[in-house]
Design a protein around this motif. Structure first.
Motif, short mmCIF file in Angstrom:
data_model
loop_
_atom_site.label_atom_id
_atom_site.label_comp_id
_atom_site.label_asym_id
_atom_site.label_seq_id
_atom_site.Cartn_x
_atom_site.Cartn_y
_atom_site.Cartn_z
N MET A 1 -5.48 5.31 12.61
CA MET A 1 -4.34 6.00 12.02
C MET A 1 -3.15 6.02 12.98
O MET A 1 -2.25 6.81 12.81
CB MET A 1 -4.73 7.41 11.61
N CYS A 2 -3.15 5.15 13.95
CA CYS A 2 -2.03 5.02 14.88
C CYS A 2 -0.98 4.11 14.24
O CYS A 2 -1.28 2.98 13.87
CB CYS A 2 -2.53 4.45 16.19
N SER A 3 0.24 4.61 14.11
CA SER A 3 1.27 3.83 13.42
C SER A 3 1.62 2.54 14.18
O SER A 3 1.96 1.54 13.55
CB SER A 3 2.51 4.68 13.15
N TRP A 4 1.52 2.55 15.50
CA TRP A 4 1.77 1.31 16.24
C TRP A 4 0.64 0.30 16.01
O TRP A 4 0.86 -0.90 16.03
CB TRP A 4 1.97 1.58 17.73
N CYS A 5 -0.58 0.80 15.77
CA CYS A 5 -1.69 -0.11 15.42
C CYS A 5 -1.40 -0.79 14.09
O CYS A 5 -1.67 -1.97 13.91
CB CYS A 5 -3.01 0.66 15.35
N TRP A 6 -0.82 -0.03 13.15
CA TRP A 6 -0.44 -0.61 11.87
C TRP A 6 0.68 -1.62 12.07
O TRP A 6 0.66 -2.71 11.46
CB TRP A 6 -0.03 0.50 10.90
N GLY A 7 1.63 -1.32 12.93
CA GLY A 7 2.70 -2.27 13.22
C GLY A 7 2.17 -3.54 13.87
O GLY A 7 2.71 -4.63 13.67
N THR B 1 7.55 -3.55 9.52
CA THR B 1 6.31 -3.04 8.95
C THR B 1 6.60 -2.15 7.74
O THR B 1 7.52 -1.33 7.78
CB THR B 1 5.55 -2.22 10.01
N GLU B 2 5.80 -2.30 6.69
CA GLU B 2 5.98 -1.48 5.49
C GLU B 2 5.26 -0.15 5.65
O GLU B 2 4.11 -0.10 6.11
CB GLU B 2 5.42 -2.23 4.28
N PHE B 3 5.93 0.91 5.26
CA PHE B 3 5.36 2.26 5.22
C PHE B 3 5.73 2.89 3.90
O PHE B 3 6.84 2.68 3.39
CB PHE B 3 5.93 3.14 6.35
N ASN B 4 4.83 3.69 3.36
CA ASN B 4 5.10 4.44 2.14
C ASN B 4 5.33 5.90 2.55
O ASN B 4 4.38 6.64 2.80
CB ASN B 4 3.93 4.33 1.16
N PHE B 5 6.58 6.30 2.59
CA PHE B 5 6.93 7.65 3.04
C PHE B 5 6.56 8.72 2.03
O PHE B 5 6.69 9.91 2.32
CB PHE B 5 8.42 7.70 3.40
N ASP B 6 6.07 8.33 0.84
CA ASP B 6 5.57 9.31 -0.12
C ASP B 6 4.41 10.12 0.47
O ASP B 6 4.13 11.23 0.01
CB ASP B 6 5.11 8.65 -1.41
N ILE C 1 -11.59 -0.10 8.49
CA ILE C 1 -10.35 0.06 9.28
C ILE C 1 -9.16 -0.37 8.44
O ILE C 1 -8.15 0.34 8.36
CB ILE C 1 -10.44 -0.73 10.60
N ASP C 2 -9.29 -1.51 7.79
CA ASP C 2 -8.22 -2.01 6.92
C ASP C 2 -7.95 -1.03 5.77
O ASP C 2 -6.80 -0.72 5.47
CB ASP C 2 -8.61 -3.39 6.37
N ALA C 3 -9.01 -0.55 5.16
CA ALA C 3 -8.86 0.37 4.02
C ALA C 3 -8.18 1.67 4.43
O ALA C 3 -7.32 2.19 3.71
CB ALA C 3 -10.22 0.64 3.38
N VAL C 4 -8.55 2.20 5.59
CA VAL C 4 -7.94 3.44 6.09
C VAL C 4 -6.46 3.22 6.34
O VAL C 4 -5.61 4.02 5.93
CB VAL C 4 -8.65 3.95 7.36
N GLN C 5 -6.12 2.12 7.01
CA GLN C 5 -4.71 1.86 7.29
C GLN C 5 -3.91 1.69 6.01
O GLN C 5 -2.83 2.26 5.86
CB GLN C 5 -4.57 0.61 8.17
N ARG C 6 -4.43 0.91 5.09
CA ARG C 6 -3.70 0.70 3.83
C ARG C 6 -3.60 1.98 3.01
O ARG C 6 -2.57 2.24 2.38
CB ARG C 6 -4.36 -0.42 3.03
N ALA C 7 -4.65 2.79 3.03
CA ALA C 7 -4.61 4.07 2.30
C ALA C 7 -3.51 4.96 2.87
O ALA C 7 -2.72 5.54 2.11
CB ALA C 7 -5.96 4.77 2.39
N TYR C 8 -3.45 5.05 4.16
CA TYR C 8 -2.51 5.93 4.84
C TYR C 8 -1.08 5.42 4.73
O TYR C 8 -0.18 6.14 4.29
CB TYR C 8 -2.94 6.05 6.30
#
Length: 193
Positions: free
Chosen positions: A1-7, A61-66, A97-104
């Protein structure tokens, strides 16, 4: 759940495709934020949204701010780490890991909530009942603690971090968010020696 990891995710995905075949990948849960059922303070919510905007601006990087409007955000990431370990028991660590990142980050779901993690396990085709039992088990907690201890012993200074174990010891790799070839060259150089 680290945003830089998602980036970092696109670089990591590209790098994995080109790694030497004799290299074993090992994922370690780093922890980040202990279990917490309290709402995240507003100032922290604003700070994290700011990180998301910075990453989006710098890396695209795409983020959903909702997420911030649809959930009660909590500073609680250990449960997602345990979810990856529980999924590993069913051979699906990377998928979780992928599912958690995409969910978040994309679906605006809160992976600090056990029901969300169980939903993700179901979506991955895992035995959701076994997953939930494992997720909340002492055995998974113990594995998580062992992984965090190991992560703290490695030469890392934040998330995401990559290390390579060589004959000469463990080497921290560069943190590169744009070009996987930088990391690939570093790995090839160290791996060849």
């Amino acid at each position: 759940m680290c945003s830089w990891c998602w980036g970092f995710r696109p670089v990591w995905d590209a790098l994995k495709k080109e790694l030497p075949s004799d290299l074993e990948l090992v994922y370690l849960a780093g922890g980040l934020a202990p279990d917490n059922d309290q709402p995240m303070p507003e100032a922290m919510q604003q700070a994290i949204q700011g990180y998301w905007r910075d990453i989006q601006s710098q890396l695209g990087t795409e983020f959903n701010f909702d997420f911030w409007n649809n959930n009660v955000p909590r500073r609680s990431t250990y449960i997602s780490c345990r979810a990856a370990i529980a999924a590993a028991n069913q051979g699906a660590q990377e998928q979780m890991i992928d599912a958690v990142q995409r969910a978040y980050y994309l679906r605006a779901l809160n992976p600090s909530d056990v029901p969300v993690l169980v939903q993700l396990a179901q979506e991955l085709g895992l035995d959701a009942e076994q997953f939930e039992t494992d997720l909340l088990s002492d055995a998974v907690q113990q594995t998580f603690e062992q992984q965090m201890t190991l992560a703290r012993q490695l030469p890392i200074d934040g998330f995401p971090s990559l290390v390579l174990e060589t004959e000469r010891g463990v080497v921290r790799l560069s943190r590169e968010y744009r070009d996987h070839n930088v990391l690939l060259r570093q790995i090839q150089s160290l791996h060849a020696n």
